[in-house]
Design a protein around this motif. Structure first.
Motif, mmCIF file in Angstrom:
data_model
loop_
_atom_site.group_PDB
_atom_site.id
_atom_site.type_symbol
_atom_site.label_atom_id
_atom_site.label_comp_id
_atom_site.label_asym_id
_atom_site.label_seq_id
_atom_site.Cartn_x
_atom_site.Cartn_y
_atom_site.Cartn_z
ATOM 1 N N VAL A 86 -39.445 -1.806 -0.399
ATOM 2 C CA VAL A 86 -40.269 -3.005 -0.552
ATOM 3 C C VAL A 86 -41.700 -2.624 -0.904
ATOM 4 C CG1 VAL A 86 -41.293 -4.934 0.719
ATOM 5 C CG2 VAL A 86 -38.835 -4.462 0.914
ATOM 6 N N GLU A 87 -42.213 -1.605 -0.240
ATOM 7 C CA GLU A 87 -43.575 -1.152 -0.531
ATOM 8 C C GLU A 87 -43.703 -0.710 -1.980
ATOM 9 O OE1 GLU A 87 -46.849 2.172 1.061
ATOM 10 O OE2 GLU A 87 -44.841 2.055 1.957
ATOM 11 N N TYR A 88 -42.700 0.016 -2.481
ATOM 12 C CA TYR A 88 -42.712 0.478 -3.869
ATOM 13 C C TYR A 88 -42.699 -0.711 -4.831
ATOM 14 C CZ TYR A 88 -41.093 2.842 -8.129
ATOM 15 O OH TYR A 88 -40.965 3.312 -9.417
ATOM 16 N N LEU A 89 -41.812 -1.675 -4.578
ATOM 17 C CA LEU A 89 -41.678 -2.822 -5.483
ATOM 18 C C LEU A 89 -42.893 -3.741 -5.430
ATOM 19 C CD1 LEU A 89 -37.911 -3.560 -4.881
ATOM 20 C CD2 LEU A 89 -38.945 -2.842 -7.047
ATOM 21 N N ASN A 90 -43.565 -3.813 -4.300
ATOM 22 C CA ASN A 90 -44.755 -4.655 -4.194
ATOM 23 C C ASN A 90 -45.871 -4.189 -5.113
ATOM 24 O OD1 ASN A 90 -43.935 -6.637 -2.405
ATOM 25 N ND2 ASN A 90 -44.592 -5.508 -0.583
ATOM 26 N N LEU A 91 -45.849 -2.927 -5.477
ATOM 27 C CA LEU A 91 -46.901 -2.372 -6.333
ATOM 28 C C LEU A 91 -46.543 -2.404 -7.809
ATOM 29 C CD1 LEU A 91 -47.809 0.764 -4.161
ATOM 30 C CD2 LEU A 91 -49.039 -1.413 -4.309
ATOM 31 N N ARG A 92 -45.352 -2.928 -8.139
ATOM 32 C CA ARG A 92 -44.892 -2.891 -9.522
ATOM 33 C C ARG A 92 -44.296 -4.236 -9.915
ATOM 34 N NH1 ARG A 92 -44.724 1.699 -6.988
ATOM 35 N NH2 ARG A 92 -45.261 3.633 -8.078
ATOM 36 N N PRO A 93 -44.725 -4.793 -11.044
ATOM 37 C CA PRO A 93 -44.201 -6.093 -11.472
ATOM 38 C C PRO A 93 -42.818 -5.947 -12.105
ATOM 39 C CG PRO A 93 -45.756 -5.269 -13.091
ATOM 40 C CD PRO A 93 -45.772 -4.276 -11.964
ATOM 41 N N GLY A 94 -42.118 -7.061 -12.190
ATOM 42 C CA GLY A 94 -40.831 -7.062 -12.881
ATOM 43 C C GLY A 94 -39.725 -7.663 -12.036
ATOM 44 N N ASN A 95 -38.753 -8.241 -12.729
ATOM 45 C CA ASN A 95 -37.621 -8.847 -12.043
ATOM 46 C C ASN A 95 -36.687 -7.788 -11.470
ATOM 47 O OD1 ASN A 95 -38.617 -11.341 -12.704
ATOM 48 N ND2 ASN A 95 -37.217 -11.677 -14.427
ATOM 49 N N ILE A 96 -35.905 -8.200 -10.476
ATOM 50 C CA ILE A 96 -35.088 -7.254 -9.709
ATOM 51 C C ILE A 96 -33.671 -7.795 -9.579
ATOM 52 C CG2 ILE A 96 -34.804 -6.096 -7.473
ATOM 53 C CD1 ILE A 96 -37.921 -6.798 -7.120
ATOM 54 N N LEU A 97 -32.681 -6.970 -9.921
ATOM 55 C CA LEU A 97 -31.284 -7.271 -9.600
ATOM 56 C C LEU A 97 -30.947 -6.491 -8.335
ATOM 57 C CD1 LEU A 97 -28.583 -8.597 -10.220
ATOM 58 C CD2 LEU A 97 -28.002 -6.610 -11.641
ATOM 59 N N LEU A 148 -33.017 -2.148 -10.902
ATOM 60 C CA LEU A 148 -31.704 -2.345 -10.299
ATOM 61 C C LEU A 148 -31.733 -1.646 -8.942
ATOM 62 C CD1 LEU A 148 -28.720 -3.052 -10.137
ATOM 63 C CD2 LEU A 148 -28.214 -1.065 -11.555
ATOM 64 N N VAL A 149 -31.597 -2.422 -7.884
ATOM 65 C CA VAL A 149 -31.651 -1.881 -6.525
ATOM 66 C C VAL A 149 -30.233 -1.835 -5.973
ATOM 67 C CG1 VAL A 149 -32.558 -2.178 -4.197
ATOM 68 C CG2 VAL A 149 -33.975 -2.769 -6.181
ATOM 69 N N THR A 150 -29.823 -0.673 -5.473
ATOM 70 C CA THR A 150 -28.447 -0.496 -5.033
ATOM 71 C C THR A 150 -28.374 0.486 -3.882
ATOM 72 O OG1 THR A 150 -26.217 0.099 -5.780
ATOM 73 C CG2 THR A 150 -28.038 1.372 -6.681
ATOM 74 N N LYS A 151 -27.188 0.554 -3.284
ATOM 75 C CA LYS A 151 -26.853 1.621 -2.352
ATOM 76 C C LYS A 151 -26.063 2.687 -3.108
ATOM 77 C CE LYS A 151 -26.448 -1.448 1.673
ATOM 78 N NZ LYS A 151 -25.512 -2.053 2.653
ATOM 79 N N ASP A 152 -25.982 3.863 -2.526
ATOM 80 C CA ASP A 152 -25.152 4.904 -3.111
ATOM 81 C C ASP A 152 -23.736 4.744 -2.571
ATOM 82 O OD1 ASP A 152 -23.865 7.107 -4.045
ATOM 83 O OD2 ASP A 152 -25.133 8.587 -3.041
ATOM 84 N N GLY A 153 -22.967 3.875 -3.236
ATOM 85 C CA GLY A 153 -21.602 3.621 -2.804
ATOM 86 C C GLY A 153 -20.601 4.619 -3.337
ATOM 87 N N GLY A 154 -21.049 5.631 -4.082
ATOM 88 C CA GLY A 154 -20.133 6.619 -4.623
ATOM 89 C C GLY A 154 -19.256 6.032 -5.716
ATOM 90 N N GLY A 155 -18.253 6.813 -6.136
ATOM 91 C CA GLY A 155 -17.365 6.363 -7.199
ATOM 92 C C GLY A 155 -16.618 5.098 -6.843
ATOM 93 N N ALA A 156 -16.129 5.018 -5.594
ATOM 94 C CA ALA A 156 -15.366 3.842 -5.177
ATOM 95 C C ALA A 156 -16.230 2.596 -5.110
ATOM 96 C CB ALA A 156 -14.719 4.100 -3.815
ATOM 97 N N GLY A 157 -17.539 2.772 -4.956
ATOM 98 C CA GLY A 157 -18.441 1.638 -4.869
ATOM 99 C C GLY A 157 -19.060 1.241 -6.194
ATOM 100 N N GLY A 158 -18.609 1.849 -7.296
ATOM 101 C CA GLY A 158 -19.106 1.478 -8.613
ATOM 102 C C GLY A 158 -20.496 1.982 -8.930
#
Length: 274
Positions: free
Chosen positions: A120-131, A200-210
């Motif tokens: 959140v701290e990182y994104l607060n300092l940078r403009p742009g839409n987020i998926l 694009l904000v994600t978790k590291d779900g590995g191969g099974a997580g796409g």
């Protein structure tokens, strides 16, 4: 008959349940949600327990059933659940194996963050839409972001609970993408373009997580890939080693299905000297 308990909710959990059932074992699959239950089709020898359990609930289940082995195939980010399962097994003298999912380090780079506040701290300092594709449970923490409701589109499972979490966080219906995977890189890219996402904000779900498909879509569209790092993982075994253990301990063997397709040699005119 051998009895197994699988704490599932992941691709690995479903695969293990299907494998054990094919070996004639009795399987109790524990899933946290009705959605997880729906992914396990009815089968002889399968009992499904849906709903979240605390450590006491787990211990009661293990004490009553006396399983030969418990397989913890919960998500890599379900750290609390894993600790509760391991503690319940230790307290009841039940053998426990944590099923590990390999992590991912995509080519082309990604930024990893130890927790949501750092993201959140990182994104607060940078403009742009987020998926945002980290799921509905974390939305409350992300809602602390400046301009959260204007910048964020959340892709979540199309369940009542997930949609309710989105609305509780303040997201408008137009910013809620209720979808069930798996998602191809093309679909991920289309979604990124449709919302004009810079991140694009994600978790590291590995191969099974796409995860690979998300990383490819981010590269294709120029979106920055921001990854919420995994919590520390309990010692365990990756899926191939779990299958090997089941073979050594219980004599189970994976059946390999081979399909041979062909049209034959054809006529004499089409044959070569060889």
């Amino acid at each position: 008959m051998y009895k197994f308990c699988i704490f599932a909710g992941t691709t690995e959990g479903r695969e293990l349940a299907e494998f054990l059932l094919s070996q004639g074992a009795a399987v109790t699959a524990c899933v946290a949600t009705e959605y997880g239950q729906a992914l396990l089709p009815p089968a002889e020898g399968l009992s499904v327990r849906a709903g979240r359990m605390d450590r006491r609930d787990m211990a009661a289940l293990l004490s009553g059933e006396r399983f030969d082995l418990v397989l913890d195939a919960t998500h890599p980010y379900a750290a609390e659940a894993t600790e509760n399962i391991a503690a319940a097994c230790a307290g009841t003298g039940t053998e426990y194996v944590r099923v590990l999912r390999e992590d991912s380090r995509p080519e082309g780079g990604a930024l990893y963050f130890p927790d949501i506040p750092a993201l959140v701290e990182y994104l607060n300092l940078r403009p742009g839409n987020i998926l945002l594709t980290t799921g509905s449970k974390e939305l409350g923490a992300f809602a602390a972001m400046a301009d959260f409701t204007a910048r964020v589109w959340a892709r979540v499972l199309p369940t009542e609970g997930s949609i309710a979490a989105c609305r509780a966080s303040g997201l408008a219906p137009s910013h809620i993408l209720g979808m069930q995977g798996p998602f191809s890189s093309e679909l991920n890219a289309a979604l990124l373009r449709s919302v004009g996402a810079a991140f694009l904000v994600t978790k590291d779900g590995g191969g099974a997580g796409g995860f690979a498909e998300k990383a490819e879509a981010a590269r294709e569209t120029g979106a920055a890939l921001l990854v919420l790092g995994r919590p520390p993982q309990r010692e365990g075994k990756p899926l191939p080693e779990v299958y090997a253990l089941l073979g050594e301990r219980f004599g189970f063997r994976r059946r390999v299905k081979v399909t041979v397709a062909g049209i034959g040699p054809g006529g004499a005119a089409g044959m070569t000297a060889e």
